[in-house]
Design a protein around this motif. Structure first.
Motif, PDB file in Angstrom:
ATOM      1  N   VAL A   1      -1.173   7.573  -6.691  1.00 27.97           N
ATOM      2  CA  VAL A   1      -1.861   7.604  -5.390  1.00 27.97           C
ATOM      3  C   VAL A   1      -3.030   8.572  -5.479  1.00 27.97           C
TER       4      VAL A   1
ATOM      5  N   GLN B   1      -5.598  -1.438  -1.812  1.00 24.58           N
ATOM      6  CA  GLN B   1      -4.300  -1.160  -1.228  1.00 24.58           C
ATOM      7  C   GLN B   1      -4.294   0.312  -0.777  1.00 24.58           C
ATOM      8  N   LYS B   2      -4.498   0.520   0.506  1.00 26.35           N
ATOM      9  CA  LYS B   2      -4.584   1.879   1.005  1.00 26.35           C
ATOM     10  C   LYS B   2      -3.962   1.987   2.401  1.00 26.35           C
ATOM     11  N   SER B   3      -3.575   3.212   2.699  1.00 23.36           N
ATOM     12  CA  SER B   3      -3.002   3.532   4.016  1.00 23.36           C
ATOM     13  C   SER B   3      -3.718   4.749   4.575  1.00 23.36           C
ATOM     14  N   LYS B   4      -3.638   4.897   5.906  1.00 23.67           N
ATOM     15  CA  LYS B   4      -4.286   6.029   6.566  1.00 23.67           C
ATOM     16  C   LYS B   4      -3.291   6.765   7.459  1.00 23.67           C
TER      17      LYS B   4
ATOM     18  N   SER C   1      -4.743   5.710  -1.427  1.00 18.22           N
ATOM     19  CA  SER C   1      -4.986   4.406  -2.051  1.00 18.22           C
ATOM     20  C   SER C   1      -4.382   4.382  -3.454  1.00 18.22           C
ATOM     21  N   GLU C   2      -4.081   3.142  -3.935  1.00  9.63           N
ATOM     22  CA  GLU C   2      -3.542   3.001  -5.287  1.00  9.63           C
ATOM     23  C   GLU C   2      -4.658   3.251  -6.297  1.00  9.63           C
TER      24      GLU C   2
ATOM     25  N   ALA D   1      -7.684  -0.073  -5.423  1.00 12.55           N
ATOM     26  CA  ALA D   1      -8.158   0.754  -4.309  1.00 12.55           C
ATOM     27  C   ALA D   1      -8.097   0.044  -2.968  1.00 12.55           C
TER      28      ALA D   1
ATOM     29  N   PRO E   1       0.838  -1.211   0.000  1.00 10.08           N
ATOM     30  CA  PRO E   1       0.000   0.000   0.000  1.00 10.08           C
ATOM     31  C   PRO E   1       0.870   1.257   0.000  1.00 10.08           C
TER      32      PRO E   1
ATOM     33  N   ASP F   1       3.652   5.349  -3.539  1.00  7.46           N
ATOM     34  CA  ASP F   1       3.431   3.915  -3.636  1.00  7.46           C
ATOM     35  C   ASP F   1       4.764   3.240  -3.922  1.00  7.46           C
TER      36      ASP F   1
ATOM     37  N   VAL G   1      -6.830   9.214   3.725  1.00  8.04           N
ATOM     38  CA  VAL G   1      -6.640   7.894   3.121  1.00  8.04           C
ATOM     39  C   VAL G   1      -5.885   8.071   1.812  1.00  8.04           C
TER      40      VAL G   1
ATOM     41  N   TYR H   1      -6.157  10.448  -2.991  1.00  7.35           N
ATOM     42  CA  TYR H   1      -6.393  10.834  -1.606  1.00  7.35           C
ATOM     43  C   TYR H   1      -7.888  11.029  -1.331  1.00  7.35           C
TER      44      TYR H   1
END
Length: 873
Positions: A636, A685-688, A678-679, A683, A601, A630, A676, A638
């Motif tokens: 990416v 694959q995401k991070s916060k 995300s790719e 989608a 992610p 990424d 957030v 947002y």
């Protein structure tokens, strides 16, 4: 009967008959003079007769206490001189009177007139009571009536000053004596009646020589005459500074309560001596004493007699080995052991009979002195030392440790070492040497050979000044490190691993062997990545039993950072090689690691983003930008989560965060949302990360009233009333640290009310006069803050003028001005009226039904009763 208690009305009631004897005496005196009373003149003298004439003939109204002969008591103050007491009246045939008894030449009676009188002063101190017998006689001297008892009680007057029983007193006080504890007494007496205030004495200190301090060092009990140190005296008295004081002590009668009380004084010489109550010097007791216990170790002396001595523990011990007798002698009750406890601290105290502390507690310190009563002790039951067979002569091969529980750094705890035996004694009997005072062991020469002897057992004699102990030492001769580790493979080829493989995963096992003696430092193998891993991504652990190596992931793999590792691994020993042996390529192996890519992610550059903006920032203002990447290079996007107030929006491409609506600090000052990343192509694959927005305050709220109930004044007003009003402001404190109150500029308001500031948030509202009706007044008030820009609010403050209860509260709410009700109120009133009518109709219906039911029951009962009567007939 007392002369002082008879009124003039009693005198006026005396009959003329009772006055005739006195009148006849006066007439006879005037006619005959000394002839009538020549005998009295001879007895009493001219002065007394002149007094009699003056008192009896010129002031007859003063002698108004007369009466028949009877038992009677008189109370007469002492020291008032010549005076009449009473006149007894005679009844025929009595013509004269006679008095006998305790007249003491002072009390007598005029025979013909019956006047009882004093021809001198009574003295209570000489005689407090006189008893006489009075009788009446006829012309022949026979007793007509009596004798009757006449008792004269002498009343004391304050005519004697108090007297000390000594002209000068001397006393001794000890330094640090307890304040208020008497060390001497003074005593005075007064000859006046002790049952009266005349003899009630009060002591005080008039002078204090010298008096070097602002307060007296001594005090006296004003009732008992007890002299004691004051609180200051207990602290300051010191014979080294001043050893003698003179006090002038006074005593007053009448309890000192009147200015004309008699006063006497006496000197009191006080000598100050050193305090007997002193802590002894540090007591030293030799441990394990063989004396018969208890043993006297010290003594303390109190400044006061008849005290009770006791010891107080500073620390609670299972057993307290000290005691004290009632002479202050301190004992140790049992032998002490320094190795268990080397010092004791406790307190000696004294108490009086009431259980109060008589002296300040003394701290007693005891040191237990050491004797050599403990042998040396080997720190280990068996000391094992390893020595390589090629170790040179003089080398330190190890240390034997021994301890002694006796006092540290003394001869009692000094230990010395000596080798007593060596087994086997080959190739020589003195292969080893031990330093006498340190226990360090050395080789005497380069003569160890494992093939001759692989182990030696030594007996080492450890001694102090009295005791000795044998310690066992075992020396292992170990093989020298003359063999290098050799890998089983020179190349372990390739290993492929995914970049997501967890840290700690074993990716390869490797093996090398060593020809030196097993289980020694010469044969144990240490594996290391020598080349190809600058960041220590890998680590190799060795199995101590098999010397097998396990290659593990030490840090997270990252395909994007390092897809391939070309590793060179070495194998070495912890023991150094002998000088003529070197590690070579046989101790090296190769190993290649391929890292495969795993979709990861996006990664934010920060774990937390913070920003601060003003709450009045326009919509679409840029707050800040967040950034993520990424690892695989995907695009990416947002978004925001948790934006419950819809205050923010984020540009999905750039990560810039904007304001989306009007902000309000008063609703929420710290606003937190999740960003957030995300790719674009995946989608899932995401991070916060967390974004915290802090809103700065602006002055956008005018002040407002902050009162739970409307103010009121009790009707009718009496003047001077005021009520407290309070305001607040929803903005930050700096904008309403000062609120101001004022009245709207209008004639009616200004004439009726006034307002005055109390503090930053409160003011007083006061009526200007008392001519107010009983109703509600709307007072227009303006409240300003001191913000930038300043804001104000106008409020109509409803002020009630109402009748109040005794608790100063309104009985009922004041009725407001009549007006037509609103539609809602009208509907409510109509519904209420209909409900009341419905309740009335329902109650009438229920009453009728209940009545019909009762009548039916009554009819049924009558029918039943009638049929029952018919049956009986």
């Amino acid at each position: 009967m007392s002369l002082g208690t008879t009124s003039s009305q009693q005198a006026s009631s005396v009959s003329d008959e009772e006055d005739k004897p006195i009148q006849s005496v006066c007439v006879q005196w005037e006619r005959n003079g000394s002839k009538a009373y020549s005998s009295m003149f001879k007895l009493c003298g001219l002065q007394f007769l002149l007094f009699i004439h003056s008192a009896m003939c010129q002031n007859l109204e003063d002698l108004h206490i007369t009466g028949p002969l009877k038992d009677i008591d008189f109370f007469i103050p002492e020291g008032e001189g010549v005076r009449f007491i009473y006149q007894f009246t005679s009844e025929p045939p009595a013509v004269s009177f006679r008095a006998t008894g305790e007249k003491d030449g002072i009390i007598d009676i005029v025979p013909k007139t019956g006047i009882l009188y004093l021809n001198g002063s009574l003295d209570w101190e000489t005689k407090a009571e006189h008893r006489l017998q009075v009788e009446s006689l006829d012309e022949k001297g026979n007793v007509v009536k009596g004798p009757y008892t006449v008792t004269i009680f002498v009343e004391d007057i304050n005519d004697n000053p108090p007297e000390f029983d000594q002209i000068k007193y001397t006393g001794v006080v000890r330094q640090n004596s307890r304040p208020g504890k008497p060390f001497m007494y003074v005593h005075a007496t007064d000859r006046d009646n002790p049952t009266t205030p005349h003899a009630k004495l009060m002591y005080s200190i008039l002078h204090h020589f010298p008096n070097p301090y602002s307060e007296m060092l001594f005090q006296i009990d004003n009732v008992t005459g007890a002299i004691s140190p004051s609180r200051a005296g207990s602290f300051y008295l010191d014979p080294q500074k001043q050893d003698t004081f003179t006090l002038v002590v006074t005593v007053k009668d009448m309890a000192g309560m009147t200015s004309n009380a008699f006063t006497s004084s006496a000197d009191v010489i006080i000598t100050v001596k050193e305090s007997l109550w002193k802590a002894p010097p540090t007591i030293r007791i030799q441990e394990n004493s063989t004396q018969v216990h208890p043993v006297n170790i010290s003594q303390v002396h109190s400044n006061e007699p008849d005290v009770i001595y006791d010891l107080f523990e500073k620390e609670k011990l299972p057993r307290f080995p000290f005691s004290i007798d009632q002479n202050g002698v301190i004992y140790v009750t049992e032998p002490l052991d320094r190795e268990k406890k080397d010092t004791y601290t406790f307190f000696a105290i004294t108490k009086d009979k009431e259980g109060e502390l008589a002296d300040k507690p003394l701290q007693i310190h005891v040191i237990v002195e050491d004797i050599n009563d403990n042998p040396p002790v080997c720190q280990q039951a068996l000391t094992v030392i390893e020595v390589q067979e090629n170790e040179g002569g003089g080398s330190n091969i190890g240390t034997l440790f021994a301890t002694d529980m006796d006092e540290e750094d003394t001869l009692n705890s000094r230990v010395q070492f000596k080798i007593a035996s060596q087994d086997p004694d080959v190739p020589a009997s003195n292969l080893f040497f031990i330093q006498q005072d340190t226990g360090i062991m050395q080789l005497t020469s380069r003569s160890l050979n494992k093939r001759i002897a692989s182990n030696y057992s030594l007996k080492v004699l450890v001694t102090d000044a009295v005791f000795q102990t044998i310690c066992d030492v075992q020396i292992h001769v170990i093989d020298i490190n003359d063999q290098i580790p050799i890998f089983e493979k020179s190349d372990y080829h390739n290993v492929t691993v995914a970049e997501s493989l967890p840290v700690g995963t074993v990716i390869l096992e490797i093996q090398a062997t060593d020809g030196d003696e097993p289980d020694t430092g010469s044969s144990y193998i240490i594996y290391q990545v020598k080349e190809g891993d600058p960041n220590n991504t890998f680590i190799i652990e060795t199995d101590s039993e098999t010397n097998r190596g396990f290659v593990k992931i030490n840090k997270a793999l990252d395909f994007e950072a390092a897809p391939v590792y070309n590793l060179v691994i070495s194998a070495t020993n912890p023991e150094p090689l002998v000088p003529d042996v070197q590690y070579n390529s046989s101790s090296l192996t190769l190993f290649k690691v391929f890292v495969t890519n795993v979709d990861e992610p996006p990664v934010f550059h920060k774990t937390l983003y913070k920003a601060e903006v003003s709450e009045d920032s326009p919509v679409n203002s840029v707050v800040m930008a967040v950034e993520a990447y990424d690892p695989e290079g995907d695009t990416v996007r947002y978004s925001l989560e948790g934006d419950v107030r819809k205050w923010l929006r984020i540009d999905s491409t750039t990560g810039q965060i904007y304001t989306a609506s009007t902000l309000d600090r008063e609703q929420q000052e710290i606003y937190t949302v999740e960003v957030v990343a995300s790719e674009l192509n995946n989608a899932a694959q995401k991070s916060k990360t967390t974004f915290i927005l802090h809103l700065r305050d602006v002055n956008d709220n005018p002040p407002r009233l902050a009162m739970d109930y409307p103010p009121f004044f009790c009707y009718p007003l009496s003047g001077g009333e005021r009520t407290l009003i309070q305001a607040t402001d929803d903005d930050e404190q700096r904008y309403f640290s000062t609120l101001t109150f004022s009245l709207v500029d209008g004639m009616n308001t200004q004439n009726n009310w006034e307002i005055s500031k109390v503090n930053a948030t409160h003011a007083y509202l006061s009526p200007k006069h008392v001519n107010f009706e009983e109703k509600v007044y709307n007072v227009p008030v303006i409240i300003n803050d001191n913000g930038r820009p300043p804001l104000e609010r106008k409020v109509d403050l409803a002020v009630h003028i109402c009748k109040c209860s005794s608790e100063k509260s309104c009985f009922i709410e004041v009725q407001r001005d009549h007006s037509w009700p609103s539609v809602g109120k009208a509907v409510g009133i109509l519904i209420g009226v209909l409900l009341i009518i419905g309740f009335i109709i329902g109650a009438v219906f229920f009453h009728m039904k209940h009545k019909q039911k009762n009548e039916k029951k009554s009819h049924q009962k009558d029918v039943k009763d009638k049929s029952e009567l018919n049956r009986l007939a």
